[in-house]
Scaffold this active site. Structure first.
Site, PDB file in Angstrom:
ATOM      1  N   GLY A   1       0.807  -1.213   0.000  1.00 46.31           N
ATOM      2  CA  GLY A   1       0.000   0.000   0.000  1.00 46.31           C
ATOM      3  C   GLY A   1       0.840   1.262   0.000  1.00 46.31           C
ATOM      4  O   GLY A   1       0.339   2.338  -0.269  1.00 46.31           O
ATOM      5  N   LYS A   2       2.132   1.124   0.327  1.00 49.50           N
ATOM      6  CA  LYS A   2       3.040   2.284   0.396  1.00 49.50           C
ATOM      7  C   LYS A   2       2.385   3.434   1.171  1.00 49.50           C
ATOM      8  O   LYS A   2       2.524   4.602   0.833  1.00 49.50           O
ATOM      9  CB  LYS A   2       3.488   2.707  -1.001  1.00 49.50           C
ATOM     10  CG  LYS A   2       4.256   1.583  -1.725  1.00 49.50           C
ATOM     11  CD  LYS A   2       4.823   1.978  -3.053  1.00 49.50           C
ATOM     12  CE  LYS A   2       5.656   0.867  -3.676  1.00 49.50           C
ATOM     13  NZ  LYS A   2       4.948  -0.374  -4.012  1.00 49.50           N
ATOM     14  N   ARG A   3       1.662   3.085   2.240  1.00 45.20           N
ATOM     15  CA  ARG A   3       0.942   4.079   3.030  1.00 45.20           C
ATOM     16  C   ARG A   3       1.921   4.969   3.779  1.00 45.20           C
ATOM     17  O   ARG A   3       3.050   4.558   4.098  1.00 45.20           O
ATOM     18  CB  ARG A   3      -0.007   3.383   4.009  1.00 45.20           C
ATOM     19  CG  ARG A   3      -1.131   2.587   3.327  1.00 45.20           C
ATOM     20  CD  ARG A   3      -1.939   3.436   2.370  1.00 45.20           C
ATOM     21  NE  ARG A   3      -3.188   2.804   1.990  1.00 45.20           N
ATOM     22  CZ  ARG A   3      -3.509   2.442   0.752  1.00 45.20           C
ATOM     23  NH1 ARG A   3      -2.665   2.606  -0.252  1.00 45.20           N
ATOM     24  NH2 ARG A   3      -4.703   1.922   0.500  1.00 45.20           N
TER      25      ARG A   3
END
Lengths: 307, 307
Positions: free
Chosen positions: B103-105
């Site tokens: 998600g590369k949040r």
């Protein structure tokens, strides 16, 4: 960015209300009604935040030009929360508000394109183009470089949308990486700022600002002023006002001589205004509106009007 | 990271299958069945990707230790796609697979905590803790500094989860920012690499690797080797194998002397194997499994076994 700037000029208000709903901000009558329908479940909680948002949007629509839902506060309630995010965006747009989806999304190539479709564009299903979340602007994280930004630009152009790339964030540790200076004497944040000017150079609108904006925190007024001068075509989204410590004086350097160039966000101070002033639960939206008016007036007094 | 490492050792396979479903990868019999139920809608498309994933997971569960769904490919189908993401994660875990949610949040403070709850922890609804997406690990973007990473760590510890922070990404323009050298002579990616060691120092497991891993692209083998030496407690998630151009020789420097230290991802080459080899539609999952076996064998031959 023209649609946002026009909304700011019309409402004479360069602020955006962050819709970051925590359950603890929500009056118990709304929570109880939602749980009565859906139980004390993710679905029940998502219904509570949606009803909370509906009330806020109704009260804020005549005051602020834009709202900024923060994805994390919806995602934590699972897909049910994401359904509430979509419904929130749609309702706000129906009420004439510009919606900045704060997702800080980032990836490369076709994956970034999928995020662009999710939040700003449309997804093709067997030849039919269907919008998914369909906000008006999306915040993005630029750490992956141009491969992470360029896939957004055609979709922004085609559907009249914009993005805001993180440049100098409002948190205390933002300097850990962003303030470091490269061998050429430029900081990381200033380097990304220059890239924003570059990414946006094909999409400047009638006020001179492009579709590629920058996120610059209210908590760093010196950098705000420096970046305002260095990036004349980059519109700023300024978080960190209110609960995070930034005040009206701090955000003034973000604006240009016409009172344009920036939109200042406050979330917690607006959403929890009813608790702070000890208002009745039923008056939560009214208290939010009053707080939004105070914020508008404080910033307008500081910048001295919008041309 | 121990659970992932044990799965790698058990299956003698340091690779992860990326579940990045595009509709164009999905056999028409699955799409038709989904549309017959739900129409050519976001819901129909989400059902098609879910059924596609179920078949892939069944075929891959005995081969790979882990799968990596990429959020963007679910989010583009709206909340209906996010519902398919949740169902995919749950099904993969039931089949014994470790799930890395890509998600590369990124965000700060309580907002980052909300992402941590969404993807690794639980969300409290009136005193009850409810998991939302609940993968085993999450990819995160470290541009905001420690304020963006530290909120994840207590949740990782409490629920035996891990994170992978972007360090050196696989895309052509990753060097635009990441390869730049700071005044102290260190590149941006190496600086973040050192921070990963620091963020992880309280959570080292029995193999010496902490709960804070790093994403380092297969397309940059020199940097892979350099980082492997510099970051002895940081496990690597290595994208860019296969369709993006990285081969078995390129990823070898990511591994330590025990054949551990990294897991290599391939997505497109596995999901589209049936199209590449001209297999019958019904054999799409079989073709994916064969491709996954080839990838495993190529990498195992290069690293010479796992201890």
């Amino acid at each position: 960015m023209d649609r946002l700037i026009e909304a700011i000029r019309t409402k004479k208000n360069p602020t955006v209300a962050g819709l970051d709903p925590k359950l603890s901000y929500i009056p118990s009558f709304l929570r109880k009604a939602a749980y009565a329908k859906y139980g004390e479940t993710l679905e029940g909680a998502a219904e509570a935040i949606l009803q909370f948002n509906y009330g806020l949007i109704d009260a804020l629509a005549a005051i602020v030009p834009a709202v900024k839902p923060q994805c994390a506060y919806y995602e934590q309630f699972g897909w049910q929360g994401m359904r509430a995010l979509e419904a929130t965006i749609r309702y706000a747009q129906q009420k004439g508000l510009y919606v900045i989806t704060d997702g800080k999304r980032n990836d490369i190539g076709t994956t970034m394109e999928a995020y662009a479709k999710a939040h700003l564009g449309t997804t093709e299903v067997e030849g039919t183009q269907i919008p998914a979340f369909d906000g008006d602007a999306l915040t993005v994280n630029p750490y992956l470089g141009s491969d992470g930004i360029r896939p957004l630009l055609p979709i922004c152009k085609e559907r009249d949308k914009s993005i805001f790339a993180l440049v100098k964030t409002s948190n205390p540790s933002s300097g850990e990486l962003q303030d470091r200076t490269f061998a050429d004497g430029k900081t990381l944040y200033a380097t990304i700022g220059s890239l924003c000017e570059d990414w946006g150079k094909e999409s400047r609108g009638q006020y001179g600002y492009s579709r590629v904006g920058a996120v610059v925190g209210a908590t760093y007024p010196t950098q705000l002023g420096e970046l305002r001068k260095a990036l004349p075509h980059t519109f700023f989204l300024v978080p960190g006002y209110g609960a995070q410590g930034g005040g009206a004086k701090d955000v003034a350097p973000a604006f240009d001589q016409h009172g344009l160039g920036a939109i200042v966000n406050a979330s917690r101070s607006i959403l929890t205004a009813w608790q702070k002033v000890g208002a009745a639960e039923q008056d939560y939206a009214k208290a939010a509106a009053e707080e939004a008016i105070q914020m508008r007036d404080a910033i307008m007094a500081e910048i001295g009007g919008i041309q």
